[in-house]
Design an enzyme around this catalytic site. Structure first.
Site, short mmCIF file in Angstrom:
data_model
loop_
_atom_site.label_atom_id
_atom_site.label_comp_id
_atom_site.label_asym_id
_atom_site.label_seq_id
_atom_site.Cartn_x
_atom_site.Cartn_y
_atom_site.Cartn_z
N HIS A 162 0.91 -1.08 -0.31
CA HIS A 162 -0.06 0.22 0.19
C HIS A 162 1.22 1.32 -0.33
O HIS A 162 0.01 2.99 -0.26
CB HIS A 162 -0.63 0.02 1.27
CG HIS A 162 -2.30 -0.98 1.01
ND1 HIS A 162 -3.33 -0.53 1.04
CD2 HIS A 162 -1.84 -2.54 1.46
CE1 HIS A 162 -3.68 -1.85 0.58
NE2 HIS A 162 -3.79 -2.29 0.82
N ASP A 374 3.88 9.59 -0.75
CA ASP A 374 2.34 8.25 -0.44
C ASP A 374 2.38 7.38 -1.54
O ASP A 374 2.89 7.65 -3.03
CB ASP A 374 1.14 10.18 -0.53
CG ASP A 374 0.65 9.07 1.24
OD1 ASP A 374 0.18 8.06 1.00
OD2 ASP A 374 -0.42 9.99 1.46
P1 ADQ Z 1 -2.61 6.38 4.61
O1 ADQ Z 1 -1.39 6.81 5.01
O2 ADQ Z 1 -3.18 5.99 5.97
O3 ADQ Z 1 -2.85 5.05 3.97
P2 ADQ Z 1 -4.84 7.63 2.27
O4 ADQ Z 1 -4.80 7.07 1.36
O5 ADQ Z 1 -4.84 9.14 2.97
O6 ADQ Z 1 -3.57 7.76 3.93
O7 ADQ Z 1 -6.30 7.15 3.78
C1 ADQ Z 1 -6.33 7.75 5.18
C2 ADQ Z 1 -7.76 7.62 4.86
O8 ADQ Z 1 -8.54 7.39 6.71
C3 ADQ Z 1 -8.74 7.70 4.43
O9 ADQ Z 1 -9.92 7.52 3.83
C4 ADQ Z 1 -9.13 9.27 5.13
O10 ADQ Z 1 -10.43 9.77 5.36
C5 ADQ Z 1 -9.16 8.76 6.26
N1 ADQ Z 1 -8.75 10.12 7.40
C6 ADQ Z 1 -7.54 10.55 7.75
N2 ADQ Z 1 -8.07 11.63 8.24
C7 ADQ Z 1 -8.92 11.53 8.76
C8 ADQ Z 1 -9.74 12.12 9.93
N3 ADQ Z 1 -9.21 13.38 10.61
N4 ADQ Z 1 -11.26 11.79 10.12
C9 ADQ Z 1 -11.37 10.91 9.69
N5 ADQ Z 1 -11.35 10.03 8.45
C10 ADQ Z 1 -9.15 10.41 8.41
C11 ADQ Z 1 -1.98 4.04 3.46
C12 ADQ Z 1 -0.73 4.34 2.56
C13 ADQ Z 1 -1.21 5.44 0.91
C14 ADQ Z 1 -2.51 4.41 0.28
C15 ADQ Z 1 -3.62 3.99 1.89
C16 ADQ Z 1 -4.37 3.23 0.98
O11 ADQ Z 1 -0.29 5.55 3.33
O12 ADQ Z 1 -0.41 5.77 0.67
O13 ADQ Z 1 -3.61 5.55 -0.59
O14 ADQ Z 1 -2.42 3.03 2.51
O15 ADQ Z 1 -3.55 1.69 0.08
#
Ligand code: ADQ
Length: 467
Positions: A162, A374
């Site tokens: 991921h 990311d």
């Molecule tokens: P993450 O590093 O966790 O995931 P991301 O893809 O942005 O990063 O996902 C975060 C999730 O958390 C999103 O669905 C978002 O809505 C939720 N989120 C973030 N802040 C929040 C808040 N304050 N309240 C509620 N929800 C919140 C890892 C990798 C990424 C990759 C994903 C999926 O680092 O690059 O996209 O896995 O493969």
């Protein structure tokens, strides 16, 4: 009779959380697109999900939850510290994210990583029969594919990373680079978020193992390993339903009233939503916003920044430091540029429930997604789909170093997230784009995101694995 081709998902975390409801401890399905995409596939295929419950100590026995078999893996408190906080989050996480923090290499963390991977492989082997398909997820479990292949013959094994796979010259630092590559090459299919990640992996395999081949197919010890990008996406339908619900629309109006009203008409809302992680570029984003206000082209009368940050990995030292730094910086910006009744930055350190999160997306004029590196970044895709036609427009400011930039480069304002001046200049542009241009860009973004949802992502991975 159990169907053929059962599917076993192996991930660091189970798809369920143990929570207290009406005085009783019960298992509840975890929120998030990944779980909602994979669970029905496991139900349909009659398989199971192997993972850690999140609590250290002896794991409860396997159980059934909403038609899937759940098999918790035991992880001791010491292993949580060394395998999880240590090797996974203080060695691999920074190394795989361009070394934006210095990765720490400790032998005392490596062996627990090997042990926990073996515990996962053994628990998976106990669930797996010849002919089954096993899909292993993410950087915590990179040794599982090869371990499992030794334990169970005649299984299809897929692995999806991921997070980014780093370029050769950074990966080369890892003292256990050969072991990690051998672990991953135990899979038949290794999937990445981007073509670059796949390419980096193939190059590392050819350099640090006896694997031969091109960028998409490796021959290793008499087996073929397919290497391919599968960019992840979101549950588009669920996002649309939520974004258009009456309660979310009403809440978005309320948020605008609270945040955007000003003496001189409406203020534009810039929004950041991230895990509080140093890869997400929150500090530089705040410094760029400070620079924007310092230049005086914008003031708290015409814009406001809302930064929502979910607490994350607080037992890892770097994360506690980041939190303190972000809090100091928001205080400084508000002290310098805020006015009575009009903060320059609203900083919310909390997890928002999904509806509230979507209401923020709908209320925001500009979404700032500026990670230093990311894998994909789902916030960018969520924002785009939350902005339906009946809504005011929205502009996405997106880091060149997010995997999402491959698909969303055309409609977003791309930035180098390390460049404070450049980022401040792009924020300025985002606040002054003509409406027609905002709409044109949003149209491009929506078309790009709609090409694939998380169900399509999972389906295409499994199809490639089983073919
Ligand atoms: P993450 O590093 O966790 O995931 P991301 O893809 O942005 O990063 O996902 C975060 C999730 O958390 C999103 O669905 C978002 O809505 C939720 N989120 C973030 N802040 C929040 C808040 N304050 N309240 C509620 N929800 C919140 C890892 C990798 C990424 C990759 C994903 C999926 O680092 O690059 O996209 O896995 O493969």
């Amino acid at each position: 009779m159990a169907p053929r081709n059962r599917l076993i998902i192996v991930a660091n975390r189970l798809p369920v959380n143990r929570v207290k409801r009406k005085g009783r401890m019960v298992w509840e399905t975890s929120p998030g697109g990944l779980v909602s995409a994979l669970k029905p596939l496991v139900t349909e295929a009659g398989g199971s999900w192997v993972g850690w419950s999140g609590s250290p100590g002896k794991a409860p026995p396997a159980f059934e939850h909403e038609n899937i078999q759940v098999r918790p893996v035991s992880v001791t408190a010491e292993q949580v510290e060394k395998f999880y906080a240590g090797f996974s989050n203080a060695t691999l996480w920074p190394l795989y994210h361009d070394c934006v923090r210095t990765p720490q290499f400790h032998r005392r963390w490596w062996w627990p990583y090997v042990d926990v991977n073996r515990q996962f492989a053994e628990a998976t082997a106990a669930e797996t029969k010849p002919g089954d398909t096993v899909w292993v997820h993410d950087y915590q479990l990179q040794l599982v594919p090869a371990m499992l292949r030794e334990m169970v013959p005649d299984v299809k094994i897929g692995f999806f990373l991921h997070i980014p796979f780093p370029p050769l010259e950074l990966f080369a630092q890892l003292p256990w680079r050969r072991e990690i590559l051998a672990g991953l090459m135990g899979a038949d299919l290794v999937g990445f978020q981007t073509p670059q990640g796949a390419k980096n992996f193939a190059a590392a395999c050819k350099r640090y193992s006896d694997a031969r081949g091109g960028d998409t197919k490796l021959e290793h010890r008499g087996r073929t390993v397919v290497v391919k990008p599968f960019p992840i996406s979101i549950d588009i339908e669920h996002m649309e339903e939520t974004a258009t619900s009456e309660s979310v629309q009403a809440r978005a109006v309320e948020l605008r009233k609270d945040l955007a009203s000003s003496r001189h008409g409406e203020r534009k809302i810039l929004l950041g939503v991230d895990r509080l992680d140093y890869t997400k570029g929150i500090e530089i984003r705040l410094r760029a916003y400070e620079e924007l206000l310092r230049r005086g082209t914008h003031t708290v009368d015409d814009c406001v920044l809302v930064q929502v940050a979910v607490p994350s990995r607080e037992s890892v030292g770097e994360y506690a430091e980041l939190r303190a730094f972000v809090e100091r910086l928001t205080g400084r910006i508000n002290g310098e540029y805020g006015e009575a009744g009009r903060a320059a930055v609203h900083y919310l350190r909390r997890n928002l429930n999904f509806e509230e999160l979507v209401a923020f997306y709908r209320a925001a004029d500009v979404m700032l997604v500026t990670p230093l590196r990311d894998g994909m970044n789902l916030v960018a895709k969520e924002y785009v789909i939350a902005k339906t036609d009946d809504d005011r427009g929205g502009t996405l400011v997106l880091s060149e170093f997010a995997g999402a930039a491959n698909e969303l480069g055309a409609g977003s304002l791309l930035v180098n997230p390390h460049d404070v001046d450049g980022l401040a200049a792009t924020m300025d542009v985002s606040l002054t784009l003509p409406e027609a241009e905002v709409d044109r860009r949003m149209g491009l973004l929506q078309r790009a995101v709609r090409k694939n949802d998380v169900f399509g992502w999972a389906g295409s991975f499994l199809e490639a694995l089983r073919s």
